[in-house]
Design a protein around this motif. Sequence first.
Motif: not given
Length: 230
Positions: A58-72
């Motif tokens: 039940t509920g709204l289907p969603i996608t959650v994304g999280a990102s973190h940059v460690d270096g160039l």
Amino acid sequence: MMLPMIGQMGSFARPSSDTGDVLELYLHGYVSSRMINQSRKASNASKEGDEASSSSPTGLPITVGASHVDGLVLSLTPNSHSYNYRSAVLFGHAELVTDDEERLWAMELVTNSVVRDRYRHTRVPPNNAEMQSTSILRVKIASGSAKIRSGMPSDEKADLEDEALLDRVWTGVVPVHNTFSEPSKFTGPPPLEPTLISLFCGYEKVAFPWPCSCPCNQGIILSRVQLYAL
């Protein structure tokens, strides 16, 4: 649709669970925002549907994304440049939290994900206006994936054997760190506050009773959270 929101993993129904268990994701938002309204409609439709199976999510289907940059990552050729990073994507269904006890618990959880143990050092509990203008979404996680890139540049063999190129072009990794500057005072804090904030920002090293007993110990911080309505 993509929206930035603050999210924190936790479980109100299973307070003894930790990050090794499948936790829920709690999201904090304005009561009339589009994401909140869509979740409210999806929850109501699920409750009113007579033909829906009890085992269906039940509920709204969603996608959650999280990102973190460690270096160039700087390589010999433009096409080989990259980032060192950590990222995760979660798939689930979001429902509006209506129980006041769970809402307050989630507000504390989310607040303490910004600054640890911050909630109890502010004016709490929230007043009626704040409770009415704030909604909490609980996302039940169905699945997820993660991707990580680390290490040095990866160049083609032909370029790595070109001594003239190696002598001319610098390659390597430029580390990226999130740091806090010295706190700037705005109002006169209670006695404990300077120690708490200074310790959090790394400007004061004192003995402090970590870990605290607040819900912030029950989850992990998801920074730079992005939501995608399916």
